[in-house]
Scaffold this motif. Structure first.
Motif, PDB file in Angstrom:
ATOM      1  N   ILE A  41       0.856  -1.196   0.000  1.00  0.00           N
ATOM      2  CA  ILE A  41       0.000   0.000   0.000  1.00  0.00           C
ATOM      3  C   ILE A  41       0.891   1.245   0.000  1.00  0.00           C
ATOM      4  O   ILE A  41       1.799   1.349   0.831  1.00  0.00           O
ATOM      5  N   PRO A  42       0.631   2.176  -0.899  1.00  0.00           N
ATOM      6  CA  PRO A  42       1.432   3.418  -0.895  1.00  0.00           C
ATOM      7  C   PRO A  42       1.176   4.206   0.386  1.00  0.00           C
ATOM      8  O   PRO A  42       0.105   4.111   0.974  1.00  0.00           O
ATOM      9  N   LYS A  43       2.170   4.987   0.756  1.00  0.00           N
ATOM     10  CA  LYS A  43       1.944   5.916   1.877  1.00  0.00           C
ATOM     11  C   LYS A  43       0.871   6.915   1.454  1.00  0.00           C
ATOM     12  O   LYS A  43       0.684   7.180   0.256  1.00  0.00           O
ATOM     13  N   GLY A  44       0.229   7.517   2.433  1.00  0.00           N
ATOM     14  CA  GLY A  44      -0.843   8.459   2.143  1.00  0.00           C
ATOM     15  C   GLY A  44      -0.426   9.570   1.194  1.00  0.00           C
ATOM     16  O   GLY A  44      -1.159   9.930   0.267  1.00  0.00           O
ATOM     17  N   ILE A  45       0.750  10.113   1.416  1.00  0.00           N
ATOM     18  CA  ILE A  45       1.205  11.238   0.600  1.00  0.00           C
ATOM     19  C   ILE A  45       1.359  10.821  -0.865  1.00  0.00           C
ATOM     20  O   ILE A  45       1.078  11.605  -1.776  1.00  0.00           O
ATOM     21  N   HIS A  46       1.767   9.603  -1.101  1.00  0.00           N
ATOM     22  CA  HIS A  46       1.931   9.114  -2.474  1.00  0.00           C
ATOM     23  C   HIS A  46       0.573   8.744  -3.074  1.00  0.00           C
ATOM     24  O   HIS A  46       0.351   8.933  -4.283  1.00  0.00           O
ATOM     25  N   LEU A  47      -0.314   8.238  -2.226  1.00  0.00           N
ATOM     26  CA  LEU A  47      -1.648   7.896  -2.715  1.00  0.00           C
ATOM     27  C   LEU A  47      -2.368   9.152  -3.197  1.00  0.00           C
ATOM     28  O   LEU A  47      -3.042   9.145  -4.221  1.00  0.00           O
ATOM     29  N   ILE A  48      -2.187  10.228  -2.475  1.00  0.00           N
ATOM     30  CA  ILE A  48      -2.794  11.499  -2.902  1.00  0.00           C
ATOM     31  C   ILE A  48      -2.243  11.907  -4.270  1.00  0.00           C
ATOM     32  O   ILE A  48      -2.984  12.331  -5.162  1.00  0.00           O
ATOM     33  N   CYS A  51      -3.783   9.877  -6.968  1.00  0.00           N
ATOM     34  CA  CYS A  51      -5.167  10.297  -7.216  1.00  0.00           C
ATOM     35  C   CYS A  51      -5.215  11.583  -8.031  1.00  0.00           C
ATOM     36  O   CYS A  51      -6.083  11.754  -8.887  1.00  0.00           O
ATOM     37  N   LYS A  52      -4.271  12.466  -7.758  1.00  0.00           N
ATOM     38  CA  LYS A  52      -4.221  13.728  -8.526  1.00  0.00           C
ATOM     39  C   LYS A  52      -3.848  13.435  -9.972  1.00  0.00           C
ATOM     40  O   LYS A  52      -4.442  13.980 -10.900  1.00  0.00           O
ATOM     41  N   MET A  57     -10.583   9.180  -6.973  1.00  0.00           N
ATOM     42  CA  MET A  57     -10.578   9.191  -5.518  1.00  0.00           C
ATOM     43  C   MET A  57      -9.875   7.925  -5.027  1.00  0.00           C
ATOM     44  O   MET A  57      -9.868   6.913  -5.716  1.00  0.00           O
ATOM     45  N   PRO A  58      -9.289   7.948  -3.835  1.00  0.00           N
ATOM     46  CA  PRO A  58      -8.457   6.828  -3.375  1.00  0.00           C
ATOM     47  C   PRO A  58      -9.176   5.495  -3.272  1.00  0.00           C
ATOM     48  O   PRO A  58      -8.557   4.444  -3.440  1.00  0.00           O
ATOM     49  N   ASP A  59     -10.472   5.518  -2.999  1.00  0.00           N
ATOM     50  CA  ASP A  59     -11.162   4.226  -2.818  1.00  0.00           C
ATOM     51  C   ASP A  59     -11.224   3.414  -4.116  1.00  0.00           C
ATOM     52  O   ASP A  59     -11.554   2.232  -4.098  1.00  0.00           O
ATOM     53  N   PHE A  62      -9.133   0.325  -3.794  1.00  0.00           N
ATOM     54  CA  PHE A  62      -9.356  -0.598  -2.682  1.00  0.00           C
ATOM     55  C   PHE A  62     -10.657  -1.365  -2.860  1.00  0.00           C
ATOM     56  O   PHE A  62     -11.587  -0.886  -3.500  1.00  0.00           O
TER      57      PHE A  62
ATOM     58  N   LYS B  73     -10.305  15.245  -1.307  1.00  0.00           N
ATOM     59  CA  LYS B  73      -9.395  14.166  -1.724  1.00  0.00           C
ATOM     60  C   LYS B  73      -8.489  13.766  -0.554  1.00  0.00           C
ATOM     61  O   LYS B  73      -8.253  12.591  -0.308  1.00  0.00           O
ATOM     62  N   THR B  77      -8.440  10.213   1.374  1.00  0.00           N
ATOM     63  CA  THR B  77      -7.187   9.454   1.445  1.00  0.00           C
ATOM     64  C   THR B  77      -6.839   9.116   2.895  1.00  0.00           C
ATOM     65  O   THR B  77      -6.466   7.980   3.198  1.00  0.00           O
ATOM     66  N   THR B  80      -9.236   6.374   4.032  1.00  0.00           N
ATOM     67  CA  THR B  80      -8.998   5.104   3.356  1.00  0.00           C
ATOM     68  C   THR B  80      -7.726   4.448   3.868  1.00  0.00           C
ATOM     69  O   THR B  80      -7.720   3.259   4.182  1.00  0.00           O
ATOM     70  N   VAL B  81      -6.662   5.227   3.923  1.00  0.00           N
ATOM     71  CA  VAL B  81      -5.374   4.685   4.387  1.00  0.00           C
ATOM     72  C   VAL B  81      -5.509   4.183   5.828  1.00  0.00           C
ATOM     73  O   VAL B  81      -5.048   3.099   6.175  1.00  0.00           O
ATOM     74  N   GLN B 129       2.625   8.853   7.406  1.00  0.00           N
ATOM     75  CA  GLN B 129       1.886   8.670   6.157  1.00  0.00           C
ATOM     76  C   GLN B 129       1.935   9.886   5.240  1.00  0.00           C
ATOM     77  O   GLN B 129       1.826   9.745   4.030  1.00  0.00           O
ATOM     78  N   PHE B 130       2.042  11.058   5.823  1.00  0.00           N
ATOM     79  CA  PHE B 130       1.943  12.257   4.997  1.00  0.00           C
ATOM     80  C   PHE B 130       3.149  13.186   5.128  1.00  0.00           C
ATOM     81  O   PHE B 130       3.134  14.292   4.610  1.00  0.00           O
TER      82      PHE B 130
END
Lengths: 369, 190
Positions: A41-48, A51-52, A57-59, A62, B73, B77, B80-81, B129-130
């Protein structure tokens, strides 16, 4: 929630974006992007960032794999229907406790009563067993202290929360990561809670019985029967019916109301038991009216908990009624965020939650001495 | 860069610089949820009897300014995370944040605020995470001292002393040392 790395791969391909370039855009190595595709799972910052880049959206990435929470089982409250919305709302409440119970050590061995026999005789036998667990005196109706003691003996953690307007039930039982949990609606009156607790406790000890969609009328009826016999043993019913002999309807209602006030229970349960004993009863509307008046004499659980505005007394009451749950919270104090601790106790405010936390820290300190 | 102050930080700082959310020079902001927690009627008697005096000073950024597409967003995120069930390496337990904790982290992520909180799990999640920068209340005080925004005196020192009475969280050693060199006062807080 489960991450679907393949979706990332497909998305990159559909957008003609090689993984190496995608990795560069996000600011990670190609190996990291590969790891994501393989399931990390990517870290939150990378997931954002992802998504951009893909305007999603992130879901999207998943799937909901469900959780180790059983569908809440309910007893209907008066004429309330068990609707899908009610089920969803109850499950949503239970989910707030998912990680808490996952973080908790295993539930351990708890009593189970295995029988498919749902006869009246079977109900009575189970009731006798449960009364033994509760420690209540022979022939006495189950009081609040004994009811909660019963739950402790059955390894049940009690969570007190104010339910939403959708979940119009007194209480519901669910299993969360192997832990037996009864959620109790704090808007209910003291006198209504005992029966509700016993009913849910019966569900708990019969949790190998498959209940589809959280409601099975026959199972509910059986749990009611057991609960009634637990709360009102034959000796008590006989005492009440003897006292009622020769009285007219109005006097009978007054007697029932006084008895219920003394022993702090509602009228419906004892009325059902008297009916079983063949006692001629006053008309139901009078009993209903008397029950409504009776309820006004007693507090709701919410009032009971917060009447002193003192976190020390709040915690003391909680410890008395739900020692297993409080103990579990104390175990996790060091890594439980303050607001989350508040949420677990239905306190929606940082400062109030912090007051509770300070009291629990003191308790932990005393028990470690 | 603005510092988004969580409730715990506001409680520690508002008496030090009552205009921290009014005068931009302090570089501090807060959000409606924190303001709500500060001002709403409490169920219990609290250790902050002075709160009411500062209610008017807690100015939050309006929801309309906070709640944009970027925030949506970020919030999605964060939730979800979190809901995947992440283990905090520091505690070896799953992160179990509240609804408001997740909102605060989301605001910080969306609007690029530095975060100020003393809640360790909230801080850990935001950092891990961020990659959010987090500053503790004493760090903010040191920044204000360094920029000449506040002059330290005995009355402010007594507030630090009061932190201990209130059971506030410990402050980082490096900030404690910096405080002493900036003020000449011994740090008497937690």
């Amino acid at each position: 929630m489960e991450w679907q790395g393949e979706k990332l791969k497909k998305l990159a391909k559909d957008n003609k974006l090689p993984l190496s370039r995608l990795a560069g855009l996000v600011g990670v190595s190609r190996q990291t992007a590969n790891d994501w595709v393989k399931g990390q799972i990517p870290k939150g910052i990378h997931l954002i960032s992802l998504c951009k880049i893909f305007s999603i959206m992130p879901d999207y990435f998943f799937v909901d794999t469900g959780s180790a929470i059983t569908i809440p089982v309910h007893r209907k409250r008066l004429n309330a229907k068990i609707t899908p919305e009610l089920q969803k709302d109850a499950l949503s409440l239970a989910r707030e406790y998912e990680f808490f119970f996952r973080n908790e050590s295993e539930a351990g061995v708890v009593p189970v009563i295995r029988t498919t026999d749902r006869s009246a005789d079977s109900a009575k036998k189970i009731a006798i067993k449960l009364r033994e667990f509760s420690g209540v005196g022979k022939g006495r109706p189950l009081d609040l202290e004994s009811a909660f003691n019963l739950l402790v003996q059955l390894g049940i953690k009690v969570v007190f929360r104010k339910f939403t307007d959708i979940t119009k039930v007194y209480a519901f039982y669910t299993k969360i990561y192997g832990h037996r949990v009864i959620f109790v609606n704090t808007t209910i009156s003291e006198i209504d809670i005992i029966f509700a607790l016993i009913h849910e406790a019966v569900h708990a000890i019969r949790d190998e019985v498959q209940v589809i969609d959280g409601y099975d009328a026959e199972e509910e009826g059986f749990c009611d029967l057991v609960a009634n016999h637990v709360q009102f043993p034959d000796e008590y019913v006989v005492d009440v019916s003897t006292a009622m002999k020769g009285l007219d309807s109005a006097a009978q209602v007054i007697l029932l109301k006084n008895t219920a006030t003394t022993h702090r229970h509602a009228l419906y349960g004892i009325v059902l038991r008297l009916e079983e004993h063949g006692v001629a009863l006053p008309p139901m509307p009078s009993i209903g009216g008397a029950n409504t008046n009776l309820r006004k004499k007693f507090n709701t659980l919410e009032t009971l908990f917060f009447e002193d505005s003192d976190p020390r007394k709040f915690v003391a009451k909680l410890r008395k009624l739900s020692p297993l749950f409080v103990s579990a919270v104390v175990n996790q104090l060091d890594h439980l965020p303050t607001r989350k601790l508040g949420e677990l106790f239905g306190v929606d405010d940082y400062i109030d939650a912090d007051s509770i936390k300070q009291e629990l820290i003191k308790i932990r300190g005393l028990s470690e001495q | 860069m603005y510092v988004l102050c969580d409730t715990c930080s506001v409680l520690m700082l508002i008496r030090i610089a009552p205009d921290m959310f009014i005068d931009q020079k302090y570089d501090c902001v807060t959000v409606p949820e924190v303001r709500q927690e500060f001002v709403q009627t409490k169920k219990f008697k609290t250790k902050y009897p002075w709160r009411e005096k500062y209610v008017a000073k807690i100015r939050a950024i309006p929801k309309t300014q906070l709640d944009n597409d970027v925030f949506q967003k970020a919030h999605s995120t964060v939730r979800t995370v979190h809901d995947t069930g992440l283990i905090n390496p520091r505690t070896n337990k799953l992160f179990d944040l509240s609804r408001v904790d997740k909102l605060i982290i989301s605001y910080a992520v969306a609007h690029n605020y530095v975060l100020s909180s003393v809640d360790n799990d909230l801080v850990d999640f935001a950092e891990q995470q961020f990659e959010k920068s987090v500053v503790r209340p004493l760090g903010i005080i040191n920044d204000w001292l360094g920029r000449g925004l506040i002059d330290w005196d005995d009355s402010l020192q007594s507030i630090i002393d009061d932190w201990t009475r209130c059971g506030e969280h410990r402050q980082p050693i490096d900030e404690i040392q910096k405080f002493k060199s900036l003020t000449g006062y011994l740090y008497v807080g937690p």
